[in-house]
Structure formats: C-alpha cells, structure tokens
Design a protein around this motif. Structure first.
Motif, PDB file in Angstrom:
ATOM      1  N   ARG A 109      30.178  41.598  73.725  1.00 39.30           N
ATOM      2  CA  ARG A 109      30.610  42.471  72.638  1.00 39.30           C
ATOM      3  C   ARG A 109      29.568  43.549  72.339  1.00 39.30           C
ATOM      4  N   PHE A 110      28.284  43.182  72.450  1.00 37.97           N
ATOM      5  CA  PHE A 110      27.205  44.163  72.237  1.00 37.97           C
ATOM      6  C   PHE A 110      27.245  45.258  73.303  1.00 37.97           C
ATOM      7  N   SER A 111      27.482  44.872  74.575  1.00 37.95           N
ATOM      8  CA  SER A 111      27.545  45.821  75.678  1.00 37.95           C
ATOM      9  C   SER A 111      28.708  46.772  75.496  1.00 37.95           C
ATOM     10  N   ASP A 112      29.856  46.258  75.152  1.00 41.66           N
ATOM     11  CA  ASP A 112      31.014  47.115  74.933  1.00 41.66           C
ATOM     12  C   ASP A 112      30.757  48.094  73.792  1.00 41.66           C
ATOM     13  N   SER A 113      30.069  47.591  72.781  1.00 45.34           N
ATOM     14  CA  SER A 113      29.773  48.449  71.634  1.00 45.34           C
ATOM     15  C   SER A 113      28.838  49.592  72.025  1.00 45.34           C
ATOM     16  N   MET A 114      27.840  49.309  72.833  1.00 46.83           N
ATOM     17  CA  MET A 114      26.902  50.340  73.285  1.00 46.83           C
ATOM     18  C   MET A 114      27.598  51.390  74.148  1.00 46.83           C
ATOM     19  N   ILE A 115      28.526  50.909  75.007  1.00 46.14           N
ATOM     20  CA  ILE A 115      29.266  51.838  75.862  1.00 46.14           C
ATOM     21  C   ILE A 115      30.105  52.776  75.004  1.00 46.14           C
ATOM     22  N   GLU A 116      30.783  52.199  74.022  1.00 46.42           N
ATOM     23  CA  GLU A 116      31.614  53.015  73.147  1.00 46.42           C
ATOM     24  C   GLU A 116      30.774  54.036  72.377  1.00 46.42           C
ATOM     25  N   GLN A 117      29.614  53.592  71.904  1.00 47.54           N
ATOM     26  CA  GLN A 117      28.741  54.511  71.176  1.00 47.54           C
ATOM     27  C   GLN A 117      28.269  55.655  72.075  1.00 47.54           C
ATOM     28  N   THR A 118      27.910  55.323  73.326  1.00 41.08           N
ATOM     29  CA  THR A 118      27.435  56.343  74.274  1.00 41.08           C
ATOM     30  C   THR A 118      28.531  57.365  74.546  1.00 41.08           C
ATOM     31  N   ILE A 119      29.755  56.853  74.797  1.00 40.16           N
ATOM     32  CA  ILE A 119      30.860  57.754  75.095  1.00 40.16           C
ATOM     33  C   ILE A 119      31.193  58.608  73.879  1.00 40.16           C
ATOM     34  N   ASP A 120      31.200  57.980  72.701  1.00 39.78           N
ATOM     35  CA  ASP A 120      31.510  58.729  71.477  1.00 39.78           C
ATOM     36  C   ASP A 120      30.460  59.810  71.209  1.00 39.78           C
ATOM     37  N   ALA A 121      29.189  59.451  71.410  1.00 39.61           N
ATOM     38  CA  ALA A 121      28.116  60.429  71.181  1.00 39.61           C
ATOM     39  C   ALA A 121      28.226  61.589  72.166  1.00 39.61           C
ATOM     40  N   ALA A 122      28.503  61.258  73.429  1.00 41.48           N
ATOM     41  CA  ALA A 122      28.658  62.301  74.447  1.00 41.48           C
ATOM     42  C   ALA A 122      29.853  63.174  74.122  1.00 41.48           C
ATOM     43  N   ALA A 123      30.970  62.504  73.670  1.00 39.01           N
ATOM     44  CA  ALA A 123      32.184  63.259  73.367  1.00 39.01           C
ATOM     45  C   ALA A 123      31.939  64.251  72.240  1.00 39.01           C
ATOM     46  N   SER A 124      31.132  63.860  71.284  1.00 38.83           N
ATOM     47  CA  SER A 124      30.879  64.714  70.126  1.00 38.83           C
ATOM     48  C   SER A 124      30.250  66.041  70.535  1.00 38.83           C
ATOM     49  N   ILE A 125      29.207  66.002  71.339  1.00 41.20           N
ATOM     50  CA  ILE A 125      28.503  67.246  71.702  1.00 41.20           C
ATOM     51  C   ILE A 125      29.194  67.978  72.850  1.00 41.20           C
ATOM     52  N   ILE A 126      29.788  67.201  73.762  1.00 43.69           N
ATOM     53  CA  ILE A 126      30.452  67.848  74.902  1.00 43.69           C
ATOM     54  C   ILE A 126      31.678  68.618  74.447  1.00 43.69           C
ATOM     55  N   ARG A 127      32.489  68.022  73.598  1.00 44.15           N
ATOM     56  CA  ARG A 127      33.686  68.711  73.131  1.00 44.15           C
ATOM     57  C   ARG A 127      33.331  69.882  72.209  1.00 44.15           C
TER      58      ARG A 127
END
Length: 637
Positions: free
Chosen positions: A36-54
């Motif tokens: 669950r911790f790993s999935d959470s980190m992946i989601e955070q990474t993707i969300d953070a990337a999505a924020s600046i990339i978009r």
C-alpha cells in the motif's frame, strides 16, 4: 501451475503501445502495508508530475503556448526535469511490477509524451534564441568556464539552489558569457532527460538542423564555396590569388573557432553518450570541413603556373600541416575520417605541385635563350629574378624541407660538361633541401657562364661573372639561404668571385701595368723616360675609356677591385713619376709627355664602375667621371 487468463503488460517508453501475453503468476496474498505504501508513492509521483507537466502543456494552456519554461523560471524548469526523471523511474517500476495497474502506466505514458513535446519545444527555443551566444567563436573561447557551470548542475539532488550555484559560477565572467554558459547547461539538462526517456532521436534531429545551419552559414560567410576544377582553371590568376588569400584566413578562423567551438558544444550537450555526440558533430561539420580542405587540392591541380603560385601553395601547405594536430583532435571520430583524408590528400597534392614547379623553375633557367649582352658586365635579369625566387623560397625552408625530404637528388649529368661550374660531390649528410637549393643555384651559374662567352672582350666576361656571382652570394648572406647552404658554401663561392675579379684586373689593366718598368726607380735615359711616359699615357687612356662603361653594382666588390688596381698602379706610377719626371725637360716640355699626376690616376680610378640611378644593372658609370673624360679628349703628343 500457471493460471490461464492472467496477463502482464510489456511496456515501451517510446510509445503508448502495449502487448498482452499469457504469463504465469502465483496467487497474490492480501496487500501488505508495504504494498500500500508503494502504490501510494507511485500515485504521488504521477500526481506531482501531472501537476507541472500539464501546467506547461501548450495544447491545453494558452500561457504555456506563448511562454518559455526555462526563461520564465529556472527553478520551475529544474523541477520539471526532476519530475520527468522521477516519472521515468516510476514507469520502469510499474513495468517490472507484475501486479501494477495498467491504468497508472498508461497515465504515466501520456504524461511522458506531453513532457517530451514540451522539452522538444524548449530545446528548439534555447538553440534558436541563443544563436549569438552559442556561436562557435564564443563557445571556443569559453571552454574554461564550462567545467564550473557543468559541475554546478550535474547533481540536481544536491542541497542548495542550482540557480544560485550557476550564478556564483558566473560571477567571474561577463554577462554574455554567463548567458552562454546557462544556455549550454540548459541544453544538456534537456538532452540528458530526453535521451534517458527514449526520445534521443527527436532531440538529435532538432540539434542537427539548427547547428548545421550555423556551421554552413559560418563557412559561407568566410567565403568558402563549392567549386569544381573547371571553375578554378577558368579563373584569372589575380582572382584565384585573392581566393587563396581568403582561404588562408578562413582556414585559421574555422579551425580556431568554428569547428572547435562546435566540437566543444557537442561534447558538453551530449556528454552522456559518445555515439550521439559523434553522430551530431559529424553530420553538422563533415560537409563544411571537407569543402574547406578540398579547396587546396583543386588549386594544386590547376594548370595555371605563374612564378608566385608556388608561394601560395606553400602557404596552404603550411596552414594545413601546422594545424594538423588540431585537425586530428577536432575530427578524431571514425565517422569524421573523410575530413582527415581530404586534408591529407590536399597536402599530398600540394607537395606534388610544389615539386613540379621547382622542376619547371630549373627548366626555365636552362631554357633561357637570351643572347643579349648586359652592358658593362652588369647583373643579368635572370640572376636577379632567380635569386628573388630562391630567397623567397628560403622563407619556407621548414615546409620545403618536409616536401622534398624524400625527393631523389638531382641528376648531375643533365648539365653540359663544358660548363665552368662542375657539379660537386654529394654530401650524404646534407639535408635534401640544401642539396636541392645548391643545385638550382649551380644550374643558374652554369647558365650565366654560357652567357659570359658572348662577350668579345674577355675581361668583360670575367667582370660579368664576378658581378653576378657576387649578387648571388649577397642574396644568400642576407636571407635564410645562408642557413640552408651554410658558411662553407659561401666561402667557396666568395673565393671564386675573387678569382674572377683578379682575372678581370689582369686582362683589363695588365698592359697599363706592363707599360711601366719593373724597377720604377732604376736609372734610364731621358729618351727612355719619354717613351715610358708616352706609352703609359696611351695604355692608361685606352684602358680607362674601355672600363669607363663597366659597372660593379656591389659596393664592396667595387671598392675591392678599385683598391686592388689603385694600390698596384698608383704606387708604381708615383715612384716612376717622382724619379723620372724631371728628365723629360722643363715644365712646358714635361706637359707634353707627362699627362697624369699620381693624384690624377687615383681620381680617374675612383670614378669607375659606378651605377647611375636611372640605368640600373646595365648602366654605364655615373656622370661624375665626365669631367675627367673631357680632360682626356685632347690628343696625346
């Protein structure tokens, strides 16, 4: 046992395509806290990337469409790069995790494509907007500051602001240099990110198009253009000579700034990939460099052969050979070997042409058929032009030595055996250039010996040889020829000049010397004294009138000959004059027999052999002696 129906995703970071294949898996247990911790980190990474990339997606944001990320905020640009790098790591993690969600992978892939499109645009803008700051000349003179700028941005995970570090690195350089350094660092950041993300092809394509246009424009502005052998052959020499001079300057500039600057820039921007930096530099520079180094070969092949051509060929040979180490360093890649081969081919062609022109020079001397006798035994035009040619060649002694180092020595049998100057024995230890130059002078002297035989007055032929050989020696002593031929050669030929001068003196003035008794103070009868004075007057006047048309352009040789004649003649005549003048009668009678005083003889001799300013090498004596010649016009008694 494998369970049918289980699927895994095979991911390619370049495209959003996926393939579904059967794969055996084991029944997963209930999710652990670590999962669950790993999935959470992946989601955070993707969300953070999505924020600046978009935010910087030009297709969805009008602001992003007209604004440059790297120029607007360097801090945000570095954050963008960091997010893309983290996204790339996350994508690899998702691919390696068999239980990961394919939806997350697809989302990450879409974000990656948006990010790469943005970075392509930034890469293009930085290259385009910094043409002035990234010109090869500027880059080549700033290589020393790149290491500090590069080190300040090499590790984005270090503590502290990268902007501050870069700014501190630029404190000691000018604002323009800082802009250039920042631009190169930005390009490297983008290139590293795109290459790591699988978008090297797009990055390289943009770089090659823009940078090749800069190199091609630089070569064009330097006056280097594609030409054919027929175009070169149709040019007047004056036009071709200007193009050669332009090429000599262009070669220096292009090697010191254009190509070295581009090599440095390629090496920095694509420092993480040797193959990419080679590919970029080769595609950008090979065509222009091959065109540059192909020009000398075309000139070497041209049929035009004016005397000055050899010096232009030597200039081009010198330019390439002296910069050979730079050529090998800048174009060291295997793919740039055609540039090195072209430069080497030009050197070979230039050396062949120089050798051919030296053979033509020798042939032209031997074929000189002019039978015109130079008045007064002065300098022959062939002597002057040949020595001008050889002294200029001597200024290229190092280059010339390299060109003829393996050239077989001349065949001495090509000279007629009747020539006064016989070929001397070879000195196996002598450099090839010394042997060749000595040979060319020998050919000249032999030709001059043949021309001397056209004089009916033998004394004049010896004076002609003395004058011309003295000119040769003088040019040797006052040029680099002295180092090529050596002191022994000079001394040997100076001895020949003295011999020619002695021969001239005996043949031209011998009868004057003989008109006086061997013992000038011995007792003689008044009648014999009158006969001696009468004979001396006639012999001296005849010799003087003949020699008054002779010239000796070299002041030292002129003085040496006059001193030699005067020492013998004036001293002997003075002894005879002082002893026997009183025997010929009173003063009135003495004037009939004694035409000259010892001082008169000295004055007449002092006026001989001068060259007038208007007559050059073929001049008669100066008008200073006209007064003395008028005094001789009254008949002798």
């Amino acid at each position: 046992m494998p369970r049918k129906g289980m699927r895994s995703i095979c991911f390619s970071p370049r495209t959003p395509s996926f393939s579904i294949s059967p794969q055996s898996t084991s029944q997963s247990s209930a999710s652990t806290p670590r999962r669950r911790f790993s999935d959470s980190m992946i989601e955070q990474t993707i969300d953070a990337a999505a924020s600046i990339i978009r935010k910087w997606d030009a297709e969805s944001s009008a602001y992003a469409k007209v604004t440059s990320l790297f120029y607007e905020s360097k801090r945000e640009a570095l954050q963008f790069i960091r997010s893309v790098n983290e996204l790339q790591k996350t994508m690899h993690l998702l691919v390696s995790d068999q239980e990961s969600s394919s939806e997350k992978l697809i989302q990450a892939q879409i974000l990656m494509q948006i990010a790469m499109k943005r970075l392509q645009k930034e890469f293009y803008q930085i290259l385009s907007m910094n043409r002035a700051h990234l010109d090869p000349e500027s880059v080549s003179t700033r290589s020393s500051l790149r290491s500090s700028a590069r080190s300040s941005t090499s590790d984005l995970d270090d503590d502290g602001s990268p902007e501050d570090e870069i700014r501190n690195a630029g404190d000691s350089i000018t604002e323009t240099e800082e802009v250039s350094s920042m631009a190169m660092s930005d390009l490297k950041l983008i290139a590293d990110c795109m290459i790591a993300s699988g978008y090297a092809k797009e990055c390289i394509h943009i770089y090659k198009i823009i940078r090749k246009s800069i190199i091609d424009e630089g070569i064009y502005k330097l006056g280097i253009e594609k030409m054919s052998s027929s175009q070169i052959n149709k040019m007047d020499w004056d036009v071709l000579d200007l193009k050669i001079k332009n090429w000599l300057e262009a070669e220096k500039i292009s090697m010191r700034t254009l190509f070295i600057g581009e090599r440095i820039l390629c090496d920095q921007v694509f420092a993480t990939s040797d193959s990419i930096k080679e590919s970029c530099f080769t595609d950008i520079s090979k065509e222009a460099a091959t065109l540059l180094f192909g020009f000398p070969e075309l000139v070497a092949k041209t049929k035009k052969s004016p005397p000055e051509k050899i010096f232009r060929l030597l200039d081009m040979y010198s330019s390439i050979s002296e910069g050979w180490q730079e050529i090998e360093t800048i174009f060291s890649f295997e793919s740039t070997s055609p540039v090195r081969v072209q430069a080497l081919n030009s050197l070979v062609r230039l050396s062949e042409s120089v050798r051919s022109l030296l053979i033509d020079f020798e042939s032209n001397i031997q074929k000189d058929s002019s039978k015109t006798m130079i008045p007064g035994g002065g300098l022959h035009p062939l002597t002057i032009s040949s020595m001008n040619y050889l002294t200029l060649l001597a200024d290229y002694s190092n280059i010339l030595a390299d060109i003829i180092s393996d050239w077989p020595p001349p065949v001495k049998s090509s000279l007629p055996s009747s020539f006064l100057y016989t070929p001397e024995s070879d000195d196996s230890s002598a450099p090839a250039i010394s042997i060749r130059i000595a040979w060319l002078i020998l050919v000249l002297l032999c030709k001059l010996d043949g021309k001397a035989k056209h004089y009916k007055d033998i004394s004049l032929s010896h004076l002609f040889l003395a004058n011309n050989l003295q000119h040769v020696i003088s040019r040797v002593r006052t040029s680099n020829l002295q180092y090529i031929l050596g002191e022994e050669w000079i001394l040997k030929h100076e001895a020949k000049v003295k011999q020619f001068a002695a021969n001239y003196e005996q043949l031209a003035w011998g009868e004057v010397f003989a008109s006086l008794p061997e013992n000038q103070t011995a007792p003689i009868t008044p009648g014999n004294a009158k006969d001696c004075f009468r004979k001396f007057n006639a012999r001296f006047e005849e010799a003087y009138w003949k020699q008054s048309s002779c010239v000796i352009p070299d002041s030292k040789l002129r003085d040496d000959i006059k001193v030699s004649i005067g020492t013998k003649l004036v001293a002997s005549y003075r002894d005879f004059y002082n002893t026997h003048k009183s025997m010929v009668g009173d003063e009135r009678t003495a004037r009939l027999f004694v035409r000259f005083s010892p001082e008169d003889i000295g004055n007449y001799l002092s006026d001989l052999f001068f060259v007038t300013a208007s007559s050059g090498s073929s001049s008669t004596t100066s008008s200073v002696s006209s007064h003395h010649r008028r005094k001789m016009r009254s008949p002798l008694m």
